[in-house]
Design a protein around this motif. Structure first.
Motif, PDB file in Angstrom:
ATOM      1  N   MET A  33       6.554   2.093  25.828  1.00 42.90           N
ATOM      2  CA  MET A  33       5.861   1.246  24.904  1.00 42.90           C
ATOM      3  C   MET A  33       5.976   1.862  23.513  1.00 42.90           C
ATOM      4  N   SER A  34       6.368   1.064  22.530  1.00 39.20           N
ATOM      5  CA  SER A  34       6.483   1.584  21.162  1.00 39.20           C
ATOM      6  C   SER A  34       5.120   1.519  20.470  1.00 39.20           C
ATOM      7  N   HIS A  35       5.006   2.293  19.426  1.00 38.12           N
ATOM      8  CA  HIS A  35       3.736   2.414  18.709  1.00 38.12           C
ATOM      9  C   HIS A  35       3.916   1.866  17.298  1.00 38.12           C
ATOM     10  N   VAL A  36       3.035   1.005  16.840  1.00 37.34           N
ATOM     11  CA  VAL A  36       3.119   0.398  15.517  1.00 37.34           C
ATOM     12  C   VAL A  36       1.880   0.789  14.720  1.00 37.34           C
ATOM     13  N   THR A  37       2.097   1.232  13.471  1.00 38.61           N
ATOM     14  CA  THR A  37       0.986   1.565  12.589  1.00 38.61           C
ATOM     15  C   THR A  37       0.973   0.569  11.448  1.00 38.61           C
ATOM     16  N   LEU A  38      -0.150  -0.038  11.210  1.00 43.75           N
ATOM     17  CA  LEU A  38      -0.289  -1.018  10.137  1.00 43.75           C
ATOM     18  C   LEU A  38      -1.104  -0.384   9.018  1.00 43.75           C
ATOM     19  N   LEU A  39      -0.504  -0.288   7.835  1.00 46.79           N
ATOM     20  CA  LEU A  39      -1.183   0.283   6.674  1.00 46.79           C
ATOM     21  C   LEU A  39      -1.753  -0.845   5.831  1.00 46.79           C
ATOM     22  N   THR A  40      -3.020  -0.742   5.514  1.00 50.23           N
ATOM     23  CA  THR A  40      -3.641  -1.757   4.669  1.00 50.23           C
ATOM     24  C   THR A  40      -4.094  -1.098   3.382  1.00 50.23           C
ATOM     25  N   GLY A  41      -4.316  -1.881   2.383  1.00 52.16           N
ATOM     26  CA  GLY A  41      -4.758  -1.343   1.099  1.00 52.16           C
ATOM     27  C   GLY A  41      -3.699  -1.575   0.038  1.00 52.16           C
ATOM     28  N   PRO A  42      -3.972  -1.067  -1.151  1.00 51.27           N
ATOM     29  CA  PRO A  42      -3.036  -1.322  -2.248  1.00 51.27           C
ATOM     30  C   PRO A  42      -1.713  -0.579  -2.051  1.00 51.27           C
ATOM     31  N   GLU A  43      -0.663  -1.201  -2.524  1.00 52.17           N
ATOM     32  CA  GLU A  43       0.661  -0.583  -2.471  1.00 52.17           C
ATOM     33  C   GLU A  43       0.675   0.605  -3.430  1.00 52.17           C
ATOM     34  N   ARG A  44       1.218   1.742  -3.040  1.00 49.44           N
ATOM     35  CA  ARG A  44       1.210   2.927  -3.885  1.00 49.44           C
ATOM     36  C   ARG A  44       2.198   2.814  -5.039  1.00 49.44           C
ATOM     37  N   ARG A  45       3.298   2.145  -4.843  1.00 51.07           N
ATOM     38  CA  ARG A  45       4.257   2.004  -5.935  1.00 51.07           C
ATOM     39  C   ARG A  45       3.859   0.790  -6.758  1.00 51.07           C
ATOM     40  N   ARG A  46       3.288   1.074  -7.922  1.00 51.38           N
ATOM     41  CA  ARG A  46       2.843  -0.014  -8.774  1.00 51.38           C
ATOM     42  C   ARG A  46       3.904  -0.330  -9.815  1.00 51.38           C
ATOM     43  N   ARG A  47       3.874  -1.529 -10.278  1.00 52.50           N
ATOM     44  CA  ARG A  47       4.763  -1.967 -11.343  1.00 52.50           C
ATOM     45  C   ARG A  47       3.909  -2.125 -12.590  1.00 52.50           C
ATOM     46  N   TRP A  48       4.142  -1.267 -13.584  1.00 52.65           N
ATOM     47  CA  TRP A  48       3.364  -1.302 -14.811  1.00 52.65           C
ATOM     48  C   TRP A  48       4.094  -2.152 -15.842  1.00 52.65           C
ATOM     49  N   SER A  49       3.386  -3.070 -16.457  1.00 49.90           N
ATOM     50  CA  SER A  49       3.992  -3.883 -17.514  1.00 49.90           C
ATOM     51  C   SER A  49       4.180  -3.010 -18.746  1.00 49.90           C
ATOM     52  N   GLU A  50       5.042  -3.446 -19.645  1.00 49.13           N
ATOM     53  CA  GLU A  50       5.279  -2.677 -20.870  1.00 49.13           C
ATOM     54  C   GLU A  50       4.002  -2.591 -21.713  1.00 49.13           C
ATOM     55  N   ALA A  51       3.207  -3.639 -21.699  1.00 51.57           N
ATOM     56  CA  ALA A  51       1.942  -3.624 -22.446  1.00 51.57           C
ATOM     57  C   ALA A  51       0.987  -2.574 -21.866  1.00 51.57           C
ATOM     58  N   ASP A  52       0.923  -2.492 -20.523  1.00 52.91           N
ATOM     59  CA  ASP A  52       0.082  -1.471 -19.893  1.00 52.91           C
ATOM     60  C   ASP A  52       0.592  -0.073 -20.214  1.00 52.91           C
ATOM     61  N   GLN A  53       1.910   0.117 -20.177  1.00 53.24           N
ATOM     62  CA  GLN A  53       2.483   1.420 -20.502  1.00 53.24           C
ATOM     63  C   GLN A  53       2.126   1.828 -21.927  1.00 53.24           C
ATOM     64  N   CYS A  54       2.261   0.902 -22.867  1.00 49.13           N
ATOM     65  CA  CYS A  54       1.929   1.200 -24.263  1.00 49.13           C
ATOM     66  C   CYS A  54       0.456   1.541 -24.422  1.00 49.13           C
ATOM     67  N   ARG A  55      -0.408   0.814 -23.717  1.00 46.55           N
ATOM     68  CA  ARG A  55      -1.844   1.080 -23.792  1.00 46.55           C
ATOM     69  C   ARG A  55      -2.167   2.470 -23.239  1.00 46.55           C
ATOM     70  N   ILE A  56      -1.551   2.841 -22.116  1.00 46.82           N
ATOM     71  CA  ILE A  56      -1.790   4.156 -21.514  1.00 46.82           C
ATOM     72  C   ILE A  56      -1.219   5.256 -22.398  1.00 46.82           C
ATOM     73  N   LEU A  57      -0.031   5.033 -22.970  1.00 46.97           N
ATOM     74  CA  LEU A  57       0.558   6.022 -23.871  1.00 46.97           C
ATOM     75  C   LEU A  57      -0.309   6.239 -25.104  1.00 46.97           C
ATOM     76  N   ALA A  58      -0.826   5.156 -25.662  1.00 47.12           N
ATOM     77  CA  ALA A  58      -1.686   5.275 -26.845  1.00 47.12           C
ATOM     78  C   ALA A  58      -2.940   6.076 -26.506  1.00 47.12           C
ATOM     79  N   ALA A  59      -3.499   5.849 -25.330  1.00 43.67           N
ATOM     80  CA  ALA A  59      -4.697   6.589 -24.927  1.00 43.67           C
ATOM     81  C   ALA A  59      -4.372   8.057 -24.657  1.00 43.67           C
ATOM     82  N   ALA A  60      -3.217   8.318 -24.044  1.00 46.61           N
ATOM     83  CA  ALA A  60      -2.855   9.689 -23.666  1.00 46.61           C
ATOM     84  C   ALA A  60      -2.548  10.569 -24.872  1.00 46.61           C
ATOM     85  N   PHE A  61      -1.985   9.981 -25.919  1.00 49.94           N
ATOM     86  CA  PHE A  61      -1.579  10.775 -27.067  1.00 49.94           C
ATOM     87  C   PHE A  61      -2.453  10.523 -28.299  1.00 49.94           C
TER      88      PHE A  61
END
Length: 117
Positions: A1-29
């Motif tokens: 019998m094979s074993h299956v694991t189902l992961l729930t929750g948010p995906e770890r690899r997120r896609r950041w929009s350019e606007a979000d990147q700029c906002r985070i960069l402005a806050a970081a620096f």
């Protein structure tokens, strides 16, 4: 019998929009901010923030050829027409010659890269 694991929750690899990147960069620096604190706040790796900054810098400034030559005495001969360049001498250590045909944004980026305001 094979074993299956189902992961729930948010995906770890997120896609950041350019606007979000700029906002985070402005806050970081921003003055007084630390990259580590901003990274924790937005749940982002600090290395990703630095990668975004490098990517944005390359996109904004582009590249320019730079040639460094030692100062040589000019022979006293027939005066030539002055070259069509802007020449900056910074603290008596660095001399920067920018041709007049250089776009203003690129010239400003070159001066900023040398730490001159």
């Amino acid at each position: 019998m094979s074993h299956v694991t189902l992961l729930t929750g948010p995906e770890r690899r997120r896609r950041w929009s350019e606007a979000d990147q700029c906002r985070i960069l402005a806050a970081a620096f921003a003055p007084g901010a630390t990259v580590a604190a901003v990274a924790r706040q937005y749940d982002v790796a600090t290395s990703l923030i630095y990668k975004w900054r490098r990517t944005m810098r390359v996109r904004e400034t582009g590249f320019a050829e730079v040639v460094v030559v030692p100062d040589e005495p000019v022979a006293a001969s027939v005066p030539a027409a002055p070259p069509a360049v802007i020449e900056l001498e910074i603290a008596g250590k660095v001399r920067l010659r920018i041709p007049l045909t250089t776009p203003a944004t690129l010239a400003a980026a070159m001066v900023k890269a040398l730490g001159v305001s």
